[in-house]
Design a protein around this motif. Sequence first.
Motif, short mmCIF file in Angstrom:
data_model
loop_
_atom_site.label_atom_id
_atom_site.label_comp_id
_atom_site.label_asym_id
_atom_site.label_seq_id
_atom_site.Cartn_x
_atom_site.Cartn_y
_atom_site.Cartn_z
N PHE A 336 0.84 -1.20 0.00
CA PHE A 336 0.00 0.00 0.00
C PHE A 336 0.87 1.24 0.00
O PHE A 336 2.07 1.20 0.30
CB PHE A 336 -0.98 0.01 1.18
N SER A 337 0.23 2.34 -0.35
CA SER A 337 0.94 3.59 -0.50
C SER A 337 0.04 4.74 -0.04
O SER A 337 -1.17 4.72 -0.27
CB SER A 337 1.31 3.73 -1.98
N TYR A 338 0.66 5.71 0.61
CA TYR A 338 -0.08 6.86 1.11
C TYR A 338 0.70 8.13 0.75
O TYR A 338 1.89 8.24 1.09
CB TYR A 338 -0.27 6.75 2.63
N ASP A 339 0.06 9.05 0.05
CA ASP A 339 0.73 10.32 -0.27
C ASP A 339 0.60 11.25 0.91
O ASP A 339 -0.50 11.68 1.26
CB ASP A 339 0.11 10.95 -1.53
N TRP A 340 1.74 11.50 1.51
CA TRP A 340 1.78 12.28 2.75
C TRP A 340 1.97 13.76 2.37
O TRP A 340 3.08 14.23 2.20
CB TRP A 340 2.94 11.76 3.61
N ASN A 341 0.84 14.44 2.23
CA ASN A 341 0.90 15.85 1.86
C ASN A 341 1.15 16.69 3.11
O ASN A 341 0.85 16.27 4.22
CB ASN A 341 -0.42 16.26 1.19
N ASN A 342 1.70 17.84 2.92
CA ASN A 342 1.96 18.80 4.00
C ASN A 342 2.84 18.24 5.11
O ASN A 342 2.62 18.54 6.27
CB ASN A 342 0.66 19.31 4.67
N ALA A 343 3.79 17.38 4.75
CA ALA A 343 4.71 16.89 5.79
C ALA A 343 5.57 18.06 6.27
O ALA A 343 6.15 18.77 5.47
CB ALA A 343 5.59 15.79 5.22
N THR A 344 5.61 18.25 7.56
CA THR A 344 6.36 19.39 8.10
C THR A 344 7.72 18.93 8.61
O THR A 344 7.86 17.78 9.05
CB THR A 344 5.59 20.03 9.28
N PRO A 345 8.73 19.80 8.56
CA PRO A 345 10.05 19.41 9.06
C PRO A 345 9.99 19.01 10.52
O PRO A 345 9.20 19.58 11.29
CB PRO A 345 10.90 20.68 8.88
N GLY A 346 10.80 18.00 10.86
CA GLY A 346 10.83 17.56 12.25
C GLY A 346 10.64 16.06 12.33
O GLY A 346 10.60 15.36 11.33
N GLU A 347 10.50 15.58 13.56
CA GLU A 347 10.35 14.14 13.79
C GLU A 347 8.86 13.80 13.87
O GLU A 347 8.09 14.51 14.50
CB GLU A 347 11.07 13.76 15.09
N HIS A 348 8.48 12.71 13.20
CA HIS A 348 7.07 12.31 13.19
C HIS A 348 6.93 10.83 13.51
O HIS A 348 7.81 10.03 13.19
CB HIS A 348 6.44 12.57 11.82
N THR A 349 5.78 10.49 14.09
CA THR A 349 5.44 9.09 14.29
C THR A 349 4.36 8.73 13.29
O THR A 349 3.34 9.42 13.19
CB THR A 349 4.91 8.87 15.73
N ILE A 350 4.60 7.66 12.54
CA ILE A 350 3.62 7.22 11.54
C ILE A 350 3.27 5.76 11.82
O ILE A 350 4.10 4.97 12.24
CB ILE A 350 4.16 7.40 10.10
N VAL A 351 2.00 5.44 11.59
CA VAL A 351 1.56 4.08 11.89
C VAL A 351 0.46 3.71 10.90
O VAL A 351 -0.23 4.58 10.37
CB VAL A 351 1.07 3.98 13.37
N SER A 352 0.33 2.41 10.63
CA SER A 352 -0.73 1.95 9.71
C SER A 352 -1.62 0.96 10.42
O SER A 352 -1.23 0.35 11.43
CB SER A 352 -0.12 1.30 8.47
N ARG A 353 -2.85 0.82 9.92
CA ARG A 353 -3.74 -0.25 10.39
C ARG A 353 -4.59 -0.72 9.22
O ARG A 353 -4.97 0.05 8.34
CB ARG A 353 -4.61 0.22 11.56
N VAL A 354 -4.89 -2.01 9.22
CA VAL A 354 -5.66 -2.61 8.14
C VAL A 354 -6.96 -3.15 8.73
O VAL A 354 -7.00 -3.57 9.90
CB VAL A 354 -4.83 -3.71 7.42
N THR A 355 -8.03 -3.11 7.92
CA THR A 355 -9.34 -3.60 8.33
C THR A 355 -9.84 -4.56 7.27
O THR A 355 -9.74 -4.27 6.08
CB THR A 355 -10.33 -2.41 8.46
N ASP A 356 -10.37 -5.71 7.68
CA ASP A 356 -10.90 -6.64 6.67
C ASP A 356 -12.41 -6.46 6.51
O ASP A 356 -13.03 -5.68 7.23
CB ASP A 356 -10.49 -8.09 6.98
#
Length: 387
Positions: A336-356
């Motif tokens: 899968f792919s996600y276009d991360w618009n408006n990413a700001t400088p700095g450290e970020h936490t990113i996480v994914s979840r899937v639903t069936d």
Amino acid sequence: MNPEDNGRRKILKGALGTGILAAGVATVPNLVLPALAQGERLVPFTDVPDTFNPTPVRPNATHFQDTREITTYFTDNDDFYLVQHYGQPEIDNDSYRLKVTGMVDNELEFSLQDLMGKNIIEQQVGFECGGNSQRLFHGLIGNANWRGIALQSILQEAGIQDGAKEVVFFGEDKSIEEIRGREVEKAFARSLSVKDAMRPENMIAFEMNGEPLPHYHGKPVRLLVPGWYGIANVKWLTQIHVQNTRYMGRFMGRDYVTLKKIDVGGEERWVENSVTTMNLKSSIIRVSEMGGRYRIQGFVLNDGTPLQSVEVKVDDGPWESAQFNPRSTKYSWKLFSYDWNNATPGEHTIVSRVTDINGNVQATQEELPEKVSYWEDYGQFPRTVRI
Ligand SMILES: Nc1nc2c(c(=O)[nH]1)N[C@H]1C(S)=C(S)[C@@H](COP(=O)(O)O)O[C@H]1N2
Ligand SMILES: [Mo]
């Protein structure tokens, strides 16, 4: 062989032939995980230590992928992860035999030629080791196009007798195990209930991504149980035995056993279960940037249940829909792919979840039952990156 070409050719079948993903799942028209394009760069994860350096494939050693490097839908045979517990036996194609024994009407023996002369099936199957974990950034994974024959056809030819309970699959790899103070020689083996063994999708595979099954992956023949953790996929398969008792063995009862505290009919109990079907799981594997545009990519593996959605969350923001690679088929991995618009400088936490489609949502680590063993590590996996 160029895995991308191979992948493109093979996918046509999968994508057109089977409407595997649930209706309504967003898809994108082009490749979701291209190799780094010109001007594109990987954004460093801050959770991956500098010392993290997956070793290349070596004889008799486990190998896992650096998931940041995954650029193709089909995993190159040499990159596909490797796990084996008793070494990697050399089997000569000419003298190879597969025996079917036990509670069957006809005990059978096949040469490789015999097997290859049967009705060939082809299937995309991705899987992970039941011991895949966050420590390896979930690198014990792979996805390939396999050719072989249906296990079901062999079992039907043998004729399973009434009263049979389990089908045991023995590999040619053996080792000395100390059991109850006694040293005995044991072959790697796993079993399936007769019902599970008769699933039409189970394969006896002899080809991986258009090549004869490589030595490390079980040459000349392995079992594939789509939707199950890798442990079920017995490599160097030489005997199939049908019996009316439960097969006991290290890889059914002692190893690859999850210990967890769950509710058992109103009683809170610690229970152990053998690792079987893959739990619903997604994980972010890479973040890339090109011309100031950021993209988050990951994979999903599960038991083949159609999926509803995969989502990404940045810091404390809302869950946002990501796109599945339209190539995905029922038992392949789903990128899968996600276009991360408006990413700001700095450290970020990113996480994914899937639903069936049954509404099962990938749980956070905290929501999972208390668990002692590291088997079945399928909770959400937050990652940190620096922009
Ligand atoms: N004969 C045999 N088959 C085996 C094993 C093994 O040790 N011996 N390991 C299993 C485990 S634990 C996994 S995760 C998968 C890995 O398959 P791969 O090495 O082709 O990726 O093979 C399974 N099949
Ligand atoms: Mo495994």
